[in-house]
Design a protein around this motif. Structure first.
Motif, PDB file in Angstrom:
ATOM      1  N   LEU A 208     -39.005  34.317  -0.738  1.00 24.57           N
ATOM      2  CA  LEU A 208     -38.132  35.115  -1.590  1.00 24.57           C
ATOM      3  C   LEU A 208     -37.519  36.273  -0.807  1.00 24.57           C
ATOM      4  O   LEU A 208     -36.338  36.603  -0.971  1.00 24.57           O
ATOM      5  N   THR A 209     -38.324  36.882   0.075  1.00 25.01           N
ATOM      6  CA  THR A 209     -37.810  37.977   0.905  1.00 25.01           C
ATOM      7  C   THR A 209     -36.726  37.477   1.854  1.00 25.01           C
ATOM      8  O   THR A 209     -35.654  38.084   1.981  1.00 25.01           O
TER       9      THR A 209
ATOM     10  N   THR B 282     -33.535  36.635   0.008  1.00 24.40           N
ATOM     11  CA  THR B 282     -32.802  37.845  -0.356  1.00 24.40           C
ATOM     12  C   THR B 282     -32.023  38.386   0.844  1.00 24.40           C
ATOM     13  O   THR B 282     -30.844  38.757   0.733  1.00 24.40           O
TER      14      THR B 282
ATOM     15  N   ALA C 164     -29.099  36.148   1.538  1.00 26.94           N
ATOM     16  CA  ALA C 164     -28.045  36.345   0.541  1.00 26.94           C
ATOM     17  C   ALA C 164     -27.251  37.616   0.832  1.00 26.94           C
ATOM     18  O   ALA C 164     -26.016  37.628   0.742  1.00 26.94           O
ATOM     19  N   VAL C 165     -27.956  38.694   1.197  1.00 30.35           N
ATOM     20  CA  VAL C 165     -27.275  39.945   1.531  1.00 30.35           C
ATOM     21  C   VAL C 165     -26.389  39.751   2.759  1.00 30.35           C
ATOM     22  O   VAL C 165     -25.239  40.203   2.810  1.00 30.35           O
TER      23      VAL C 165
ATOM     24  N   CYS D  15     -33.103  28.591   4.606  1.00 29.41           N
ATOM     25  CA  CYS D  15     -32.693  29.948   4.998  1.00 29.41           C
ATOM     26  C   CYS D  15     -32.035  29.941   6.374  1.00 29.41           C
ATOM     27  O   CYS D  15     -31.024  30.601   6.603  1.00 29.41           O
TER      28      CYS D  15
END
Length: 445
Positions: A23-24, A27, A30-31, A132
């Motif tokens: 999840l980290t 995130t 995504a940023v 990712c």
């Protein structure tokens, strides 16, 4: 002294810890993708969509269409336009959604072929880490954001690689033939079949490409006549060869101011000779995946124009590196291809730093072609040549998962807006010559 720092980098040992890490990472990715690269607004898909609708609904000609306010139009062979005809039946948003789903499906096929059965060892955690990592890869980011077709063509070609690797050769060549009919660059894979003396598969690929081209000539005779007699040879339709997104040998020469076709021809011939020798060696030991990876690298180098999003053809090379135990090398090269570093020289590629930096992706492609390891079969068996064991079972296509540590050319990219690019004064919006689509640089390729 004990390596405490290394111990601190150990992956979490519980499912909860793995989930939190994923999840980290998701995130952060995504940023990054929302702030660093400049999204392309489906520009190439808009070219396809506008071309097909102008042709079908307005009676226009395929190669006359231009996106309003720009000089960009359709540059693929006529068969590509025929394949895209269903877009005339739907709205633009539906076409965009369909393109997204098709690219995701193609990426799943590519990953399945490159990773093979070993994907089961990594489970959901490995899949998440790989997703990712792939989301950061600039050629993939641009392929999705432009609505490009390169990933679909890569999937078609790699299916043939899987068929050859596993001995299921009945349909081998069909994927290559279809890809070559949509764009010219994948036609080099027919050359691979020829230099490795796979005559039947080469004949199948050639026949499929010829049949698809003939079918397009029946459906769109005027477009076919114009493309093969005029548009194909008009390099001005492709765009500026010195544009920083052109990461081919021709792009390097153009940025150096070298206009001699003879110099380019000598370099292309040298690259093709090296490729043929290495590809034959790879196939001689049963390493079809390395042979296909080498061919993808060569296609990017010898094509007159190789926009950054074409470099999805480098993905098989990273799978080969990891399979051969070169994870650190793969990680470093992959990280460079995630940085958008070439755009720092968007305005000025002069000097030694410009020569090295603006062509960074070309150097990676060339280095992989020169030194990509071959013969490291993923199932641990010793390579067996056709001459010593004609009846030996074909090797497995399995390869380890990608570590998280780690033609006709089409539409050119516009420089991504990143913190480094801004610091270097390469903001796209300030560049002269921007059109209403926000794209800057050469015409379509």
């Amino acid at each position: 002294m004990r390596p405490t720092a290394v111990r601190g980098l150990k992956p979490p040992g519980t499912d909860r810890g793995r989930l939190l890490l994923l999840l980290t990472l998701a995130t952060l990715v995504a940023v990054f993708t929302a702030t660093v690269p400049l999204l392309r607004d489906w520009f190439d898909l808009r070219v396809y969509y506008g071309t097909v609708n102008s042709w079908i609904h307005d009676g226009g000609r395929v190669y006359d269409y231009r996106v309003p306010g720009t000089s960009y139009g359709f540059t693929y062979p006529p068969f590509a336009a025929v394949v895209m005809l269903p877009m005339a039946l739907v709205g633009l948003r539906t076409a965009i959604l369909t393109a997204l789903l098709l690219n995701l499906a193609a990426l799943a096929v590519v990953a399945r072929v490159l990773v093979g059965p070993r994907r089961r060892r990594h489970g959901w955690y490995g899949v998440g880490l790989a997703a990712c990592a792939l989301a950061l890869f600039e050629p993939l980011r641009d392929t999705f954001s432009f609505g490009q077709v390169n990933l679909l063509l890569l999937a078609l070609v790699l299916v043939d690689a899987w068929l050859l690797t596993t001995g299921r050769t009945r349909w081998a060549g069909v994927g290559i033939g279809l890809a070559a009919a949509v764009k010219l660059t994948p036609a080099l894979f027919i050359g691979l079949l020829l230099v490795t003396r796979r005559w039947r598969e080469a004949a199948v690929a050639t026949a499929v490409a010829a049949a698809a081209t003939a079918f397009a000539a029946l459906v769109a005779p005027d477009a076919s006549r114009f493309y093969w007699t005029d548009a194909l040879w008009d390099t001005s339709r492709v765009g500026r060869l010195d544009y920083v997104s052109n990461q081919s040998l021709q792009g390097v020469l153009a940025r150096l101011g070298v206009e001699s076709r003879a110099v380019w021809g000598v370099l292309v011939l040298a690259v093709l000779c090296w490729w043929a020798w290495r590809a034959r060696r790879a196939v001689a030991v049963g390493d079809w995946q390395a042979a296909f990876a080498l061919t993808g690298l060569t296609a990017c180098l010898v094509s007159p124009v190789t926009w950054v999003h074409h470099l999805v053809w480098l993905l098989p090379s990273f799978a080969v590196l990891i399979r051969a135990g070169r994870r650190r090398v793969a990680g470093v090269l992959y990280a460079v291809l995630c940085t958008s570093v070439v755009w720092l020289w968007f305005h000025d590629a002069s000097g030694v730093d410009g020569f090295l930096g603006s062509n960074a992706y070309t150097w990676i492609t060339l280095g992989l072609l020169l030194w990509l390891p071959v013969g490291h079969l993923s199932d641990g068996r010793r390579p067996v040549s056709r001459s010593t064991s004609a009846t030996a079972a074909p090797p497995s296509p399995a390869t380890p998962a990608i570590s998280a540590a780690a033609d006709q050319p089409d539409q050119p990219d516009q420089p991504p807006v990143s913190s480094t690019a801004v610091a270097a004064g390469a903001g796209a919006d300030a560049a002269t010559g921007a059109d209403r689509s926000g794209r800057i640089g050469p015409g379509p390729g």
